[in-house]
Design an enzyme around this catalytic site. Structure first.
Site, PDB file in Angstrom:
ATOM      1  N   GLY A 184     -14.617  -8.123 -73.335  1.00 29.78           N
ATOM      2  CA  GLY A 184     -13.379  -8.172 -74.483  1.00 29.78           C
ATOM      3  C   GLY A 184     -12.098  -8.335 -73.765  1.00 29.78           C
ATOM      4  O   GLY A 184     -11.945  -8.454 -72.666  1.00 29.78           O
ATOM      5  N   ASP A 225     -18.482 -15.655 -71.280  1.00 31.54           N
ATOM      6  CA  ASP A 225     -17.407 -15.411 -71.944  1.00 31.54           C
ATOM      7  C   ASP A 225     -16.237 -16.319 -71.547  1.00 31.54           C
ATOM      8  O   ASP A 225     -15.078 -16.259 -72.003  1.00 31.54           O
ATOM      9  CB  ASP A 225     -16.817 -13.904 -71.248  1.00 31.54           C
ATOM     10  CG  ASP A 225     -16.715 -13.931 -69.884  1.00 31.54           C
ATOM     11  OD1 ASP A 225     -17.673 -14.391 -69.006  1.00 31.54           O
ATOM     12  OD2 ASP A 225     -15.639 -13.298 -69.352  1.00 31.54           O
ATOM     13  N   ASN A 226     -16.250 -17.410 -70.758  1.00 31.29           N
ATOM     14  CA  ASN A 226     -15.169 -18.357 -70.544  1.00 31.29           C
ATOM     15  C   ASN A 226     -15.566 -19.918 -71.181  1.00 31.29           C
ATOM     16  O   ASN A 226     -15.113 -20.776 -70.693  1.00 31.29           O
ATOM     17  CB  ASN A 226     -14.864 -18.588 -69.100  1.00 31.29           C
ATOM     18  CG  ASN A 226     -14.097 -17.335 -68.396  1.00 31.29           C
ATOM     19  OD1 ASN A 226     -13.397 -16.602 -69.358  1.00 31.29           O
ATOM     20  ND2 ASN A 226     -14.272 -17.129 -67.063  1.00 31.29           N
ATOM     21  N   ASP A 259      -9.421 -20.633 -70.045  1.00 32.67           N
ATOM     22  CA  ASP A 259      -9.809 -19.731 -68.784  1.00 32.67           C
ATOM     23  C   ASP A 259      -9.353 -20.425 -67.472  1.00 32.67           C
ATOM     24  O   ASP A 259     -10.140 -20.837 -66.620  1.00 32.67           O
ATOM     25  CB  ASP A 259     -10.682 -18.794 -68.605  1.00 32.67           C
ATOM     26  CG  ASP A 259     -10.353 -17.332 -68.891  1.00 32.67           C
ATOM     27  OD1 ASP A 259      -9.556 -16.860 -68.060  1.00 32.67           O
ATOM     28  OD2 ASP A 259     -10.721 -16.638 -69.853  1.00 32.67           O
ATOM     29  N   ASP A 319      -5.103  -3.433 -65.459  1.00 36.88           N
ATOM     30  CA  ASP A 319      -3.965  -2.970 -66.027  1.00 36.88           C
ATOM     31  C   ASP A 319      -3.254  -3.460 -67.027  1.00 36.88           C
ATOM     32  O   ASP A 319      -2.279  -3.213 -67.616  1.00 36.88           O
ATOM     33  CB  ASP A 319      -2.666  -3.000 -64.943  1.00 36.88           C
ATOM     34  CG  ASP A 319      -2.735  -4.671 -64.257  1.00 36.88           C
ATOM     35  OD1 ASP A 319      -3.269  -5.262 -65.050  1.00 36.88           O
ATOM     36  OD2 ASP A 319      -1.799  -4.674 -63.308  1.00 36.88           O
ATOM     37  N   ARG A 348      -6.877  -7.663 -71.400  1.00 40.90           N
ATOM     38  CA  ARG A 348      -5.386  -7.921 -71.054  1.00 40.90           C
ATOM     39  C   ARG A 348      -4.719  -9.264 -72.148  1.00 40.90           C
ATOM     40  O   ARG A 348      -3.751  -9.747 -71.586  1.00 40.90           O
ATOM     41  CB  ARG A 348      -5.098  -8.240 -69.563  1.00 40.90           C
ATOM     42  CG  ARG A 348      -6.129  -9.533 -69.181  1.00 40.90           C
ATOM     43  CD  ARG A 348      -5.274 -10.108 -67.930  1.00 40.90           C
ATOM     44  NE  ARG A 348      -6.013 -11.063 -67.537  1.00 40.90           N
ATOM     45  CZ  ARG A 348      -5.525 -11.928 -66.552  1.00 40.90           C
ATOM     46  NH1 ARG A 348      -4.411 -11.755 -65.911  1.00 40.90           N
ATOM     47  NH2 ARG A 348      -6.658 -12.759 -65.845  1.00 40.90           N
ATOM     48  N   ARG A 406      -0.703 -18.156 -75.526  1.00 42.68           N
ATOM     49  CA  ARG A 406      -1.643 -19.272 -75.444  1.00 42.68           C
ATOM     50  C   ARG A 406      -2.194 -19.657 -76.805  1.00 42.68           C
ATOM     51  O   ARG A 406      -2.282 -18.551 -77.586  1.00 42.68           O
ATOM     52  CB  ARG A 406      -2.984 -18.492 -74.700  1.00 42.68           C
ATOM     53  CG  ARG A 406      -4.223 -19.488 -74.508  1.00 42.68           C
ATOM     54  CD  ARG A 406      -5.056 -19.347 -73.496  1.00 42.68           C
ATOM     55  NE  ARG A 406      -5.942 -17.975 -73.746  1.00 42.68           N
ATOM     56  CZ  ARG A 406      -6.693 -17.640 -72.815  1.00 42.68           C
ATOM     57  NH1 ARG A 406      -7.203 -17.936 -71.602  1.00 42.68           N
ATOM     58  NH2 ARG A 406      -7.536 -16.650 -73.380  1.00 42.68           N
TER      59      ARG A 406
END
Ligand code: AMP
Ligand code: MG
Length: 510
Positions: free
Chosen positions: A106, A268-269, A278, A141, A109, A192
């Site tokens: 998911g 996932d990319n 990515d 983070d 960030r 993006r």
């Protein structure tokens, strides 16, 4: 009267006072059920400062570039304010990372702020990357460091200028905050743009949960966005899968034709739109070697240059697997339909690649021996450490006649080793209709003079990160915006790294 009166009002002043940031959001993903995402607001940053706004892209998207350049605009691009109509959310997805399935990744960030329909009628996502933690952040983070943000900006825009389907960079904003990686680094947010952020891993997320209803809704949503014609096919989901297969076969062929190495081809990319996504440890190969790997975390060379077609096919097989429940009335027919769609990959890739390589060699007709001719050149290049980009560029000059050969030969450690191949090529050119001049022009329009050379990318990022000097970044962005032109003053962007300048490792920097 009114117009004359207007002339005496200082326009910039009037505009900056009146202009309210309003973005023409038209969100469709956020209308999907709640379990597709987590609604999260971006976390504000202390001192946002616009580094770069992609004005041309903003206009293409039907956005008001001047408004984005105001404090309110920058506040939006930094995640400090949420404009009317935005519906920020973190998308749920899973993925195979280096072959290992992770059922929940998911957006950890990044946030999808909303969608806009551009001047071309195409719907696109606007996402903020580095906008703070989400329920998918795990131990991260939620932030991004300036270097990787600028890297993605540079390389995705270079790919777009090279004509490769890709996500785009709308803006980069420095946050004024530090992020802690191996050391303390300045933070940034990337805005993006993508045809969508739906990945193979988005389908895997619902398939892994046995959530058939969500799988179908996601597939219908993706079909509406990326394959509207599939909706009318006898088996829409198979037609959708077949469409993704063809787009990705074409994409990976484009990568190979340019010497591009993605570096993290996890599922996932891998988009279903067929756009490159990515830009982590990606890099362009210099000396030709199919085993080339740059990524510091790709120990086994899984995502090496030459493995990319095979890996893409593997990723598409994972998409087919996830879609199985939708592909047929029973297991056998579903499997047969999946295999039929996947079988399209090999032939499409081979054809796209051969067509691409023919263009690179200046061939406009197809002859049976062409694959041998292409392999022949790649073999000599490999044995001689020849720069991939410059070999093809200078081959264009050599198309004018033998006097143009010297600079080409210089790229080979043993210049004489190229002679037999050049003789074969010239013989092959005798069966071609174009004049030498037209051939050179066609070759120069397909073989770039400029690619993002790793050592220059690193130097531009270092200047920005260490000295807040954005001039090299700006200059490089401009150079790469017209990659097929040999402009005066930009010579250094055309040359490979000297041995002591070579950058052999790249990092995700997450
Ligand atoms: P990537 O390597 O960028 O494709 O990211 C893989 C996964 O790690 C995704 O789920 C990201 O959202 C997550 N991720 C990467 N960096 C961070 C970060 N700094 N904070 C939170 N999640 C992250
Ligand atoms: Mg990713």
């Amino acid at each position: 009267m009114v117009d004359r009166h207007r002339d005496v009002i200082p326009m910039s002043h009037a505009q900056s006072q009146d202009r309210v940031l309003s973005l023409p959001f038209d969100n469709s993903y956020s209308r999907l059920p709640e379990r597709f995402y987590a609604r999260v607001e971006p976390s504000p940053v202390s001192a946002p400062r616009l580094i770069r706004l992609n004005t041309a892209l903003a206009e293409q998207l039907g956005l008001d570039a001047e408004a984005l350049n105001t404090p309110e605009g920058v506040a939006f691009l930094a995640g400090n304010s949420i404009p009317a109509g935005a519906a920020p959310l973190a998308m749920a997805y899973a993925g195979h990372q280096f072959g290992q399935f992770v059922p929940q990744l998911g957006d950890g960030r990044a946030l999808l702020m909303g969608e806009v329909v551009g001047r071309d009628g195409q719907r696109r996502d606007i996402q903020l990357k580095g906008s703070g933690p989400t329920p998918f952040s795990r131990r991260g983070d939620g932030r991004a460091a300036l270097g990787p943000v600028l890297r993605e900006y540079l390389i995705s825009e270079a790919m777009a200028a090279l004509g490769v389907p890709t996500t785009r960079a709308l803006a980069a904003v420095a946050t004024g905050e530090a992020v802690l990686r191996e050391r303390v680094l300045p933070g940034a947010v990337l805005a993006r743009v993508a045809a969508s952020h739906i990945r193979v891993g988005t389908f895997q997320y619902f398939a892994a949960r046995g959530d058939l209803e969500a799988l179908r809704l996601l597939a219908d949503h993706a079909i509406a966005r990326h394959d509207p014609a599939a909706a009318d096919a006898s088996n829409p989901y198979q037609a959708f899968l077949a469409g993704v297969v063809l787009r990705q076969a074409d994409l990976v062929s484009r990568w190979l034709e340019l010497g591009f190495i993605h570096g993290v081809m996890n599922t996932d990319n891998t988009t279903v739109s067929g756009e490159t996504i990515d830009y982590g440890p990606c890099a362009f190969m210099e000396g030709f070697d199919p085993a080339t790997v740059f990524s510091s975390i790709d120990y086994a060379g899984r995502y090496a240059y030459g493995n990319q077609p095979r890996i893409m096919h593997w990723n598409l097989a994972r998409l087919a697997e996830a879609l199985l429940p939708l592909l047929g009335e029973d297991e056998d027919s579903a499997l047969a339909n999946a295999q039929e769609a996947l079988a399209g990959f090999g032939p499409r890739f081979e054809q796209a690649w051969l067509d691409g390589m023919r263009r690179k060699l200046g061939l406009t007709t197809a002859q049976e021996d062409d694959p041998t001719l292409v392999e022949g050149l790649l073999n000599v290049m490999g044995g001689n450490g020849a720069d991939f980009t410059l070999t093809f560029r200078r081959l264009g000059d050599a198309a004018m006649g033998e006097t143009g050969e010297a600079a080409l030969r210089d790229l080979f450690t043993d210049p004489a080793s190229l002679t037999p191949w050049l003789q074969d090529w010239r013989r092959r050119l005798e069966r071609e209709p174009l004049t030498p001049q037209a051939r050179r022009d066609a070759m120069h329009a397909t073989n770039p003079a400029l690619i993002p050379r790793n050592h220059l990318v690193e130097a531009a990022l270092e200047a920005a990160t260490e000295r807040l000097d954005f001039a090299p970044f700006e200059e490089m962005l401009d150079a790469l915006s017209r990659p097929f032109e040999e402009r005066l003053g930009l010579e250094r962007y055309m040359l490979p790294a000297a041995p002591q300048e070579r950058v052999l490792r790249t990092f995700c920097g997450t």
